[in-house]
Motif scaffolding. Structure first.
Motif, mmCIF file in Angstrom:
data_model
loop_
_atom_site.group_PDB
_atom_site.id
_atom_site.type_symbol
_atom_site.label_atom_id
_atom_site.label_comp_id
_atom_site.label_asym_id
_atom_site.label_seq_id
_atom_site.Cartn_x
_atom_site.Cartn_y
_atom_site.Cartn_z
ATOM 1 N N TRP A 1 0.792 -1.157 -0.079
ATOM 2 C CA TRP A 1 -0.070 -0.096 -0.053
ATOM 3 C C TRP A 1 0.792 1.236 -0.080
ATOM 4 C CZ3 TRP A 1 -0.319 3.849 3.917
ATOM 5 C CH2 TRP A 1 0.410 3.302 5.105
ATOM 6 N N THR A 2 2.162 1.260 0.584
ATOM 7 C CA THR A 2 2.986 2.406 0.498
ATOM 8 C C THR A 2 3.561 2.399 -0.832
ATOM 9 O OG1 THR A 2 4.877 1.251 1.378
ATOM 10 C CG2 THR A 2 3.278 2.235 2.865
ATOM 11 N N GLY A 3 3.690 1.438 -1.446
ATOM 12 C CA GLY A 3 4.451 1.446 -2.713
ATOM 13 C C GLY A 3 6.000 1.070 -2.701
ATOM 14 N N SER A 4 6.430 0.825 -1.211
ATOM 15 C CA SER A 4 7.613 0.393 -1.159
ATOM 16 C C SER A 4 8.297 -0.883 -1.468
ATOM 17 C CB SER A 4 7.967 0.818 0.423
ATOM 18 O OG SER A 4 7.395 -0.033 1.337
ATOM 19 N N THR A 5 7.170 -1.742 -1.268
ATOM 20 C CA THR A 5 7.717 -3.270 -1.595
ATOM 21 C C THR A 5 6.783 -3.776 -2.827
ATOM 22 O OG1 THR A 5 7.789 -3.685 0.616
ATOM 23 C CG2 THR A 5 7.444 -5.459 -0.699
ATOM 24 N N THR A 6 7.423 -4.348 -3.918
ATOM 25 C CA THR A 6 6.884 -4.705 -4.926
ATOM 26 C C THR A 6 7.514 -6.235 -5.310
ATOM 27 O OG1 THR A 6 9.058 -4.051 -6.302
ATOM 28 C CG2 THR A 6 6.937 -2.591 -6.032
ATOM 29 N N THR A 7 6.685 -7.108 -5.976
ATOM 30 C CA THR A 7 7.349 -8.349 -6.150
ATOM 31 C C THR A 7 6.831 -8.808 -7.484
ATOM 32 O OG1 THR A 7 5.040 -9.304 -5.034
ATOM 33 C CG2 THR A 7 7.156 -9.265 -3.654
ATOM 34 N N PHE A 8 7.466 -9.654 -8.204
ATOM 35 C CA PHE A 8 7.129 -10.046 -9.426
ATOM 36 C C PHE A 8 7.261 -11.655 -9.802
ATOM 37 C CE2 PHE A 8 7.303 -5.825 -11.326
ATOM 38 C CZ PHE A 8 7.794 -5.083 -10.320
ATOM 39 N N GLY A 9 6.211 -11.968 -10.818
ATOM 40 C CA GLY A 9 6.521 -13.481 -11.216
ATOM 41 C C GLY A 9 7.905 -13.612 -11.879
ATOM 42 N N HIS A 10 8.072 -14.893 -12.023
ATOM 43 C CA HIS A 10 9.457 -15.096 -12.413
ATOM 44 C C HIS A 10 9.543 -14.678 -13.904
ATOM 45 C CE1 HIS A 10 13.263 -17.180 -12.948
ATOM 46 N NE2 HIS A 10 12.876 -17.729 -14.168
ATOM 47 N N SER A 11 8.501 -14.920 -14.732
ATOM 48 C CA SER A 11 8.456 -14.929 -16.260
ATOM 49 C C SER A 11 8.448 -13.621 -16.442
ATOM 50 C CB SER A 11 7.133 -15.693 -16.561
ATOM 51 O OG SER A 11 5.980 -15.102 -16.222
ATOM 52 N N VAL A 12 8.109 -12.478 -15.531
ATOM 53 C CA VAL A 12 7.948 -11.016 -16.029
ATOM 54 C C VAL A 12 8.948 -10.317 -15.347
ATOM 55 C CG1 VAL A 12 5.603 -11.395 -16.416
ATOM 56 C CG2 VAL A 12 6.546 -10.544 -14.228
ATOM 57 N N LYS A 13 9.852 -10.822 -14.227
ATOM 58 C CA LYS A 13 10.908 -10.025 -13.793
ATOM 59 C C LYS A 13 11.624 -9.220 -14.734
ATOM 60 C CE LYS A 13 11.773 -11.885 -10.017
ATOM 61 N NZ LYS A 13 12.452 -12.959 -8.902
ATOM 62 N N VAL A 14 12.300 -8.033 -14.513
ATOM 63 C CA VAL A 14 13.150 -7.181 -15.459
ATOM 64 C C VAL A 14 12.326 -6.333 -16.422
ATOM 65 C CG1 VAL A 14 15.091 -6.995 -16.968
ATOM 66 C CG2 VAL A 14 15.079 -8.614 -14.926
ATOM 67 N N ARG A 15 11.386 -7.329 -16.931
ATOM 68 C CA ARG A 15 10.491 -6.529 -18.196
ATOM 69 C C ARG A 15 9.431 -5.695 -17.593
ATOM 70 N NH1 ARG A 15 7.910 -10.045 -21.491
ATOM 71 N NH2 ARG A 15 7.599 -11.488 -20.046
ATOM 72 N N PHE A 16 8.834 -6.418 -16.441
ATOM 73 C CA PHE A 16 7.550 -5.455 -16.203
ATOM 74 C C PHE A 16 7.878 -4.574 -14.914
ATOM 75 C CE2 PHE A 16 4.080 -8.483 -17.845
ATOM 76 C CZ PHE A 16 4.595 -8.281 -19.187
ATOM 77 N N THR A 17 7.134 -3.514 -14.788
ATOM 78 C CA THR A 17 7.085 -2.900 -13.511
ATOM 79 C C THR A 17 5.815 -2.578 -12.931
ATOM 80 O OG1 THR A 17 7.527 -0.809 -14.492
ATOM 81 C CG2 THR A 17 9.480 -1.729 -13.820
ATOM 82 N N ILE A 18 5.755 -2.390 -11.587
ATOM 83 C CA ILE A 18 4.185 -1.918 -11.196
ATOM 84 C C ILE A 18 4.520 -0.685 -10.074
ATOM 85 C CG2 ILE A 18 4.739 -3.616 -9.155
ATOM 86 C CD1 ILE A 18 1.625 -4.126 -9.009
ATOM 87 N N ALA A 19 3.473 0.271 -10.434
ATOM 88 C CA ALA A 19 3.622 1.571 -9.341
ATOM 89 C C ALA A 19 2.141 1.853 -9.303
ATOM 90 C CB ALA A 19 4.177 2.496 -10.397
ATOM 91 N N ARG A 20 2.132 2.561 -8.229
ATOM 92 C CA ARG A 20 0.670 2.869 -7.765
ATOM 93 C C ARG A 20 0.659 4.631 -7.476
ATOM 94 N NH1 ARG A 20 -1.153 -0.378 -2.902
ATOM 95 N NH2 ARG A 20 -2.708 1.057 -2.759
ATOM 96 N N ASN A 21 -0.530 5.091 -7.822
ATOM 97 C CA ASN A 21 -0.603 6.666 -7.412
ATOM 98 C C ASN A 21 -1.905 6.654 -6.543
ATOM 99 O OD1 ASN A 21 -1.418 9.236 -7.432
ATOM 100 N ND2 ASN A 21 -0.611 9.731 -9.473
ATOM 101 N N ASN A 22 -1.436 6.666 -5.026
ATOM 102 C CA ASN A 22 -2.795 6.642 -4.164
ATOM 103 C C ASN A 22 -3.770 7.798 -4.527
ATOM 104 O OD1 ASN A 22 -1.962 4.003 -3.192
ATOM 105 N ND2 ASN A 22 -0.755 5.019 -1.746
ATOM 106 N N ALA A 23 -3.217 9.039 -4.879
ATOM 107 C CA ALA A 23 -4.085 10.151 -5.014
ATOM 108 C C ALA A 23 -5.057 9.950 -6.188
ATOM 109 C CB ALA A 23 -3.207 11.461 -5.269
ATOM 110 N N LYS A 24 -4.671 9.146 -7.009
ATOM 111 C CA LYS A 24 -5.469 8.626 -8.251
ATOM 112 C C LYS A 24 -6.358 7.430 -8.043
ATOM 113 C CE LYS A 24 -3.514 11.501 -11.626
ATOM 114 N NZ LYS A 24 -2.473 11.564 -13.073
ATOM 115 N N ASN A 25 -5.917 6.717 -6.932
ATOM 116 C CA ASN A 25 -6.557 5.439 -6.698
ATOM 117 C C ASN A 25 -6.574 4.502 -7.781
ATOM 118 O OD1 ASN A 25 -7.339 6.619 -4.269
ATOM 119 N ND2 ASN A 25 -9.813 6.263 -4.782
#
Length: 123
Positions: free
Chosen positions: A52-76
């Motif tokens: 919820w803070t955005g400080s921790t991210t985890t990825f599936g093995h097949s997408v690691k390095v290629r994909f990123t995840i981010a969030r904007n809590n102000a925009k939900n």
């Protein structure tokens, strides 16, 4: 919480695509968010999660390095940036929310799911 995924489409191998998931209904900031995908005839696969803070991210093995995840809590909204797409990334992508904020890859942790958005990668 209600989740609405968008941004899917038909792209070529090597292209990039950004998915968005807009949340409404409850306090988005308290929820860990994740993306899962399911290809035709295959089991659901974990893609990425973010705390919820955005400080921790985890990825599936097949997408690691290629994909990123981010969030904007102000925009939900949570985003999945997908780079160097491959035909095997073709699937319906679902966003999910975990009110306990665990940011895990375990689908059973997520009580809320969106309707999904289709991503098709041609070779």
């Amino acid at each position: 919480v209600q989740l609405q995924a968008s941004g899917g489409g038909l792209v070529q191998a090597g292209d990039s695509l950004r998915l968005s998931c807009a949340a409404s209904g409850r306090t988005f900031i308290e929820y860990a968010m994740a993306w899962f995908r399911q290809a035709l005839g295959k089991e659901r696969e974990f893609v990425a999660a973010i705390s919820w803070t955005g400080s921790t991210t985890t990825f599936g093995h097949s997408v690691k390095v290629r994909f990123t995840i981010a969030r904007n809590n102000a925009k939900n909204t949570v985003y999945l940036q997908m780079n160097s797409l491959k035909p095997e990334d073709t699937a319906r992508y679902y966003c999910a929310a975990d009110r306990f904020g665990r940011a895990s890859g375990l689908g059973s942790n997520y009580a809320y799911w969106g309707q999904g958005t289709q991503v098709t990668v041609s070779s």
